[in-house]
Design a protein around this motif. Structure first.
Motif, mmCIF file in Angstrom:
data_model
loop_
_atom_site.group_PDB
_atom_site.id
_atom_site.type_symbol
_atom_site.label_atom_id
_atom_site.label_comp_id
_atom_site.label_asym_id
_atom_site.label_seq_id
_atom_site.Cartn_x
_atom_site.Cartn_y
_atom_site.Cartn_z
ATOM 1 N N ARG A 183 27.311 -32.430 -41.522
ATOM 2 C CA ARG A 183 27.866 -33.452 -40.630
ATOM 3 C C ARG A 183 29.342 -33.677 -40.905
ATOM 4 N N GLY A 198 24.268 -38.608 -31.969
ATOM 5 C CA GLY A 198 23.747 -39.895 -32.426
ATOM 6 C C GLY A 198 24.139 -40.249 -33.843
ATOM 7 N N ILE A 199 25.195 -39.613 -34.362
ATOM 8 C CA ILE A 199 25.644 -39.936 -35.720
ATOM 9 C C ILE A 199 26.978 -40.669 -35.607
ATOM 10 N N THR C 47 30.288 -42.187 -15.332
ATOM 11 C CA THR C 47 30.221 -43.481 -16.017
ATOM 12 C C THR C 47 28.778 -43.950 -16.099
ATOM 13 N N SER C 50 26.967 -41.992 -18.638
ATOM 14 C CA SER C 50 27.424 -42.337 -19.984
ATOM 15 C C SER C 50 26.796 -43.644 -20.440
ATOM 16 N N TYR C 53 23.386 -42.838 -21.542
ATOM 17 C CA TYR C 53 23.339 -42.130 -22.814
ATOM 18 C C TYR C 53 23.933 -42.960 -23.962
ATOM 19 N N GLY C 54 24.234 -44.207 -23.677
ATOM 20 C CA GLY C 54 24.687 -45.089 -24.747
ATOM 21 C C GLY C 54 26.140 -44.906 -25.132
ATOM 22 N N PHE C 55 26.909 -44.209 -24.289
ATOM 23 C CA PHE C 55 28.321 -44.003 -24.589
ATOM 24 C C PHE C 55 29.136 -45.239 -24.233
ATOM 25 N N TYR C 56 28.752 -45.846 -23.120
ATOM 26 C CA TYR C 56 29.388 -47.101 -22.730
ATOM 27 C C TYR C 56 28.319 -48.173 -22.639
ATOM 28 N N SER C 75 24.188 -43.556 -28.668
ATOM 29 C CA SER C 75 23.546 -42.273 -28.389
ATOM 30 C C SER C 75 22.242 -42.129 -29.166
ATOM 31 N N GLN C 76 22.259 -42.667 -30.374
ATOM 32 C CA GLN C 76 21.065 -42.627 -31.212
ATOM 33 C C GLN C 76 19.853 -43.215 -30.467
ATOM 34 N N ILE C 79 18.739 -40.934 -27.634
ATOM 35 C CA ILE C 79 17.956 -39.802 -28.128
ATOM 36 C C ILE C 79 16.551 -40.269 -28.476
ATOM 37 N N PHE C 87 26.806 -32.403 -21.462
ATOM 38 C CA PHE C 87 28.081 -32.873 -20.939
ATOM 39 C C PHE C 87 28.810 -31.754 -20.215
ATOM 40 N N LYS C 91 29.636 -30.321 -26.150
ATOM 41 C CA LYS C 91 29.875 -30.997 -27.423
ATOM 42 C C LYS C 91 29.335 -30.107 -28.540
ATOM 43 N N GLY C 105 22.510 -33.529 -36.710
ATOM 44 C CA GLY C 105 22.084 -34.848 -36.285
ATOM 45 C C GLY C 105 20.581 -34.998 -36.200
#
Lengths: 322, 367, 529
Positions: A183, A198-199, C47, C50, C53-56, C75-76, C79, C87, C91, C105
């Motif tokens: 990581r 998710g980290i 948006t 996002s 997906y917990g980005f915003y 994001s956690q 998931i 994306f 990523k 992760g």
């Protein structure tokens, strides 16, 4: 040059390489996680001062070491707050911390000890790390070559020297064989990948920066309570930058870092011993020896001897993007 | 664009400076001194007499040169951290000019010593610049390395070729014909009493440099290209601006400015070449450029401020228990707050402005 | 049926400063379906995803996963709720292996070796199950974009995602690769996974989705069953009014050859040959449109012609040779020779976002004597000129003291086009003329380009939008893999033929029935472009 001289030079190479190695590995953790650190010098310097100051006051070198590590970690934390939390310029933060350490240590030293910016001298038994004689060093003393090499070069260093050298395989193992290492390397290459997995990018980078703090703390403590007997102003004398140079030289890899630090330690040892040396009939001045690590680093950076590619996300604060 | 221009260039630097001074005050308090009293002594020491002003502006002269050096490079998004080494080389250049001939009068030597300082400083910046432009070597690291190499070089020269007879590693004293007119002499001619200080005509040179750099950055094609390149390299290439050319020119200008510091420090004051002719002024330049927002006027103001800080710090050490390293601490805090922790202040300030409602940005206050 | 929806969003709103990116969005996606979200650039699709997906963090609204109200602060949490996202910009860690990227992760424990061994086994199973073959030990940087995308999908599946969101997944793919992707998506649907496909391409929506939601300016304008709608209807919902698909223009009257390109080759920094012998010419009074999937050499072609990149070959302008590598190969010299260039990416190249409008209007032409007086620049002259251009091109706000970043996409593009077109160039290079530009400005920009062509100038246009290519061009050249695959006249071709050429089917394949070629395509075209 006889064997004895050679062993003496190599012995002092190991001593001089130790702070470089610790600082270099500190930089390795930080920069592998994408946080540039030109404040290695600062962290070593505050650690040197606080370890010597606490060791002098309490008589305990171990308390001194802890104090040194703590001071270094406070500086690491400031660097983290500036460059991770507030996304400030990592280089500028490093520059600022270097000045802060340089001024602050002398300031406090004068206030506490009133000895012109130094700490009281430390002795073995009361605030200095003692040399350790490794097993069989005496028994092997009579054996030709092996005896002097083992007894005079490998044995007889303070515990922190052995810690520093043990850190090399440990660092390698952590980076390349553990989840944390995976990581950490990922966050220095592409923090977006880490974030979407998710980290927490922030937590990872803080861990790396704090590990750097611990290692610089040990390096500084070794300077003031192992290599020397007490703190004097600006005693790091650019070692933080040589460590940085070694890190680039080693292309951010632990085993190469060991090699680079030993090389720079050797240059230092030779420079200390001789005012000038004869090489192929030309007299090489000591100043050139002192400047050699810097010159070599420039040559490496220029890409004439292999290309040094830093971690891709190095130096940049992470900002989420769509 | 949430913040109006004035908040960006005046309000935020002031808040940053205040924070730096506040933390410094805490440090003074920890040492067991009264911060308010310390501040009074510093202000009085720095600007309370012609003596204080003389030293303040002498230091400021150094800082203007090194501050402009950093600021010009910032405009091209280059971080020249090598002002220290470039100024050392500049000092060498000035010294070589001064020692070369038995100069009869300072007006004859000054053009050549300016040239010598600028050329040597520029040359020392040229190698890192070339390596950055052609081989992508990180200029921050190479210029740091060049600082150390410069020191080793000067020690080597002062122990050898340039050494004066005697023990000290320094050059012989320059011929008297090279000495620059001192502020005291100049004010004497005007019938004004000015205390003895190292302030000399180099200060005027520094002011001219500020003006020329402003003119260059905002009124010439070169300045336009430098600023464009600093904002976006791909866009610069699209507009036919050569990154190599800009990087080289900017670093040569930057190195030359740092080198010019030698005229003030070596020819103006020491009158001989020493092992360390810069005394950290190269690094102060970073703080000055950051505080001055890389604008020549800002650099001038910040340089005078730091000059006062240095002079006030010396007085502080003289009159109290606060050692002059306090200055180093303040300087570090200024860099930290204005350079690295800028967002810490900017966030809340922007929030405050958002709540107050958007104000129209005063357009013409651009330059 | 009373199955709970896989995802249900209720009243989602999100603002960035004064910009309302999402306004009271409601959406229901049933499990085991492919749901499309379509909308123009900036409509708020990304948006919304996002947020999912917990980005915003949404300003208001609720998210239900499988009928259960779920908070997704990061994001956690996404998931954990079984959501996976691919994306638009992958990523992935470039110098890690596929295996390391998949595991990152989602490691089994603190030690890596057992985690990797376990992942390797699972990866092989997943690959077999979903036709997602990738070498687990390959480095990402050695893989083509199609393969990298598979790694992203595998990452999500490895995390046992039940809901997969793909954001503009085909932007970088050839039609064949896109078809393969759609087959994978259909396979996933068959296994009961729920898929959300974000795109602005109508064809994809019609081809693969079960239901579709349309977004416009941050609002959800409609949700319909794909089978019950038509591309025309969706297009209208997207833009809010009938779209003019053809630009009004008179037939071209081409004159002499202005630009002639012969055997142009470009090798990039990594040593990859980006242009492999391109030859073409553009005549006065015509628009040559270059079609192709992004990344097949069109950008490099524009860059070489514009003097941003060097190359080998022979280029002439009005019969005179152009320096491609030497001292005079820079963009400034090209401008002086009468080549104007509206770059593909105005943020990266065309504008200095922190410069004022007037400074940007001089950009690239700052050596022009009319903007200079002796050694100094004549900023007043430049400002006067800017005000004239702003008035003529109806740039809003009409204020030359605004920095470029304060203008909308369309007005930024107008600034660039005003700067370049007003030079009255012999040749106009224009890349993605209307990317990120609002509808009103699109028509205006198209009219300006046609007007320049009618004035007898040569225009070379690169666009990834086939509609734009078909409606504006007088001649169309298709690029694939650094080569020109062939030329067509707009009235003699159609989207399907161009699409095949964009996938690398050469002129000689013309006699092969199109359906047959398409059927073979998925298996023959590799992932590496």
């Amino acid at each position: 040059m006889d064997l004895n001289t050679l062993i003496q030079i190599l012995d002092s190479t190991i001593r001089l390489a130790t702070p470089l190695l610790l600082a270099c590995l500190a930089g390795l953790f930080s920069e592998r996680a994408g946080v540039f650190d030109i404040g290695l010098e600062a962290k070593m310097l505050v650690a040197a001062f606080f370890s010597a100051a606490v060791a002098a006051s309490t008589g305990s070198v171990w308390l001194g070491l802890l104090a040194g590590i703590a001071a270094s970690m406070v500086f690491a934390l400031i660097h983290g707050i500036a460059s991770i939390t507030f996304r400030g310029d990592q280089l500028i933060s490093g520059v600022a911390l270097n000045f802060l350490a340089s001024g602050m240590t002398v300031l406090i030293a004068r206030d506490w000890f009133n000895q012109g910016g130094r700490t009281p001298p430390l002795d073995y038994g009361s605030g200095r790390f003692e040399p350790i004689t490794l097993p069989y060093a005496d028994a092997l003393a009579g054996v030709p070559v092996l005896g002097p090499v083992y007894g005079g070069m490998i044995s007889g260093h303070s515990i922190l020297v052995y810690v520093a050298f043990a850190m090399v395989p440990l660092t390698w193992y952590i980076l390349f064989r553990t989840r944390f290492g995976l990581r950490l390397r990922a966050v220095g290459e592409n923090p977006g990948a880490v974030d979407t997995a998710g980290i927490s990018v922030v937590r990872l980078r803080y861990s790396a920066v704090l590990i750097a703090g611990v290692l610089c703390g040990i390096a500084g403590a070794y300077l003031a309570t192992g290599l020397a007997a007490g703190f004097v102003r600006d005693m790091t004398a650019g070692r933080g930058f040589i460590a940085l140079a070694a890190l680039i030289f080693a292309k951010w890899r632990p085993w190469y870092a060991l090699g680079a630090c030993l090389l720079f330690g050797l240059l230092d040892a030779i420079g200390n011993r001789y005012q000038s040396i004869e090489l192929l009939g030309i007299s090489v001045p000591a100043q050139l020896m002192q400047a050699l690590p810097y010159i070599l680093t420039v040559v490496i950076l220029a890409g004439f001897v292999g290309k040094a590619i830093p971690p891709r996300a190095g130096g940049e604060a992470y900002v989420k993007e769509r | 664009m949430i913040l109006p221009k004035w908040a960006d260039v005046v309000l935020i630097p002031l808040i940053n400076l205040f924070l730096a001074l506040f933390v410094s005050g805490l440090v003074v308090l920890l040492i067991g001194e009264d911060p308010v009293n310390a501040m009074k002594i510093m202000v009085k020491g720095a600007v309370g007499s012609t003596y204080g002003w003389g030293y303040t502006l002498f230091y400021a002269t150094n800082f203007i040169f090194t501050g402009l050096a950093v600021a010009v490079a910032f405009h091209a998004r280059l971080f020249n951290i090598g002002g220290e080494g470039q100024a050392q080389l500049g000092a060498l250049g000035v010294a070589l000019v001064c020692l070369a001939l038995p100069w009869p009068h300072w007006t004859l030597v000054l053009p050549f010593s300016i040239l010598g300082g600028a050329l040597f400083g520029a040359a020392w910046a040229a190698i890192p610049a070339y390596l950055q432009a052609r081989r992508g070597s990180h200029i921050v690291i190479t210029t740091i390395m060049f600082n150390y190499i410069a020191y080793a070089l000067l020690v080597y020269l002062l122990l050898g070729a340039l050494k004066a007879p005697g023990m000290a590693p320094e050059s012989p004293r320059f011929p008297a014909g090279t000495f620059l007119p001192n502020a005291r002499d100049v004010f004497d001619m005007l019938g004004i009493n000015f205390a003895r200080s190292p302030l000399n005509v180099s200060f005027v040179l520094a002011l001219i440099a500020c003006f020329l750099i402003w003119l260059m950055l905002w009124r010439t094609r070169l300045g336009y290209e430098i600023r464009a390149y600093g904002q976006s390299e791909p866009a610069a290439i699209y507009a036919g601006i050569s990154p190599f050319r800009i990087t080289m020119i900017v670093m040569l200008i930057s190195g030359a400015l740092a080198g010019l510091m030698g005229v003030n420090a070596v020819q103006g004051e020491a009158q001989r070449l020493l092992q360390d002719n810069v005394l950290g002024a190269g690094f102060v330049g970073i703080a000055v450029a950051l505080m001055g927002r890389s604008h020549p006027v800002g650099v001038l103001i910040a340089a005078v401020l730091f000059g006062a800080l240095y002079q006030g710090g010396a007085e502080l050490e003289f009159e109290t228990n606060v050692p002059r390293e306090m200055v180093l601490v303040i300087q570090a805090l200024v860099i930290l707050f204005t350079g690295a922790l800028d967002n810490m202040v900017r966030g809340p300030v922007e929030g405050a402005f958002l709540r107050l409602g958007r104000r129209p940005a005063p357009g013409a206050a651009a330059e | 049926m009373t199955t709970a929806p896989a995802i249900e969003l209720k009243g989602i709103s999100k603002a960035f400063g004064p910009v309302q990116a999402n306004k009271d969005i409601n959406i229901r996606v049933m499990p085991g379906t492919i749901h499309g979200i379509i909308g123009e650039n900036g409509a708020g699709k990304s948006t919304l995803m996002s947020i999912l997906y917990g980005f915003y963090k949404a300003d208001a609204g609720e998210i239900f996963i499988g009928g259960k109200k779920t908070a997704i602060p990061d994001s956690q949490a996404a998931i954990a709720a079984g959501i996976g996202m691919v994306f638009q910009h992958f990523k992935l860690v470039e110098n890690f292996t596929v295996l390391e990227n998949v595991v990152l992760g989602a490691e089994e424990g603190a030690w890596l070796t057992p985690s990797l061994a376990k992942a390797r086994k699972l990866l092989t199973e997943l690959a077999a199950e979903y036709e997602l073959n990738v070498d687990p030990d390959a480095l990402i940087q050695d893989l083509g974009v199609g393969m990298q995308q598979r790694v992203e999908i595998l990452k999500a599946l490895y995390r046992q995602a039940e809901i997969l969101i793909l954001d503009e997944p085909t932007g970088v793919l050839t039609p064949a690769e896109a078809d393969h992707l759609f087959r994978i998506l259909e396979g996933l649907r068959a296994q009961g996974k729920t898929i959300i496909l974000i795109t602005h391409k109508l064809r994809e929506i019609m081809e693969v989705t079960d239901t579709v939601s349309v977004m416009r300016r941050g609002e959800m304008t409609a949700t319909v069953k794909t089978a019950e709608t038509s591309p025309e209807l969706l297009a209208e919902l997207m833009v809010g009014r009938k779209v003019l698909l053809r630009v009004d223009k008179v037939p071209a009257k081409p004159g002499k050859t202005v630009l002639s390109v012969d055997n142009l080759r470009v090798v990039d920094d990594k040593g990859v040959e980006r242009l492999r012998g391109v030859s073409l010419n553009v005549r006065a009074g015509e628009i040559l449109g270059i079609a192709g999937v992004a990344g097949n050499g069109q950008s490099e072609l524009l860059q070489v012609l514009g003097g941003i990149r060097t190359g080998t070959g022979r280029i002439t302008l009005n019969g005179e040779e152009i320096d491609l590598t030497g001292k005079h190969s820079d963009a400034g010299t090209r401008r002086a020779r009468g080549i104007a260039h509206v770059p593909e990416d105005r943020h990266r190249e065309g504008l200095i976002l922190d410069f004022f409008a007037w400074e940007n209007v001089g950009f690239g032409y700052h050596h022009d004597p009319k903007y200079n007086r002796g050694l100094l620049m004549d900023n007043d002259a430049l400002r006067r000129d800017t005000e004239a251009k702003i008035a003529k091109f109806d740039v809003r706000p009409a204020d030359c003291w605004q920095t470029a970043k304060n203008f909308s996409g369309g007005n930024q593009q107008k600034l660039v086009i005003a700067r370049e077109l007003e030079r009255n160039p012999d040749l106009l290079l224009i890349g993605q003329p209307t990317r990120g530009v609002d509808i009103g400005a699109i028509e205006f920009i198209h009219q300006q380009i046609v007007a320049l062509r009618d004035a007898g100038k040569a225009v070379l246009m690169v666009s990834v939008e086939l509609d734009e290519i078909l409606s504006l061009s007088d001649r169309i050249a298709v690029m694939f893999d650094g080569r020109i695959m062939g030329e067509r006249l707009p009235h003699e071709t159609n989207e399907r033929e161009l699409g095949l050429m964009m996938a690398g089917i050469t002129d000689t394949d013309r006699d092969v029935p199109v359906q047959e070629v398409a059927a073979n395509l998925g298996h023959t075209v590799g992932a590496k472009p």
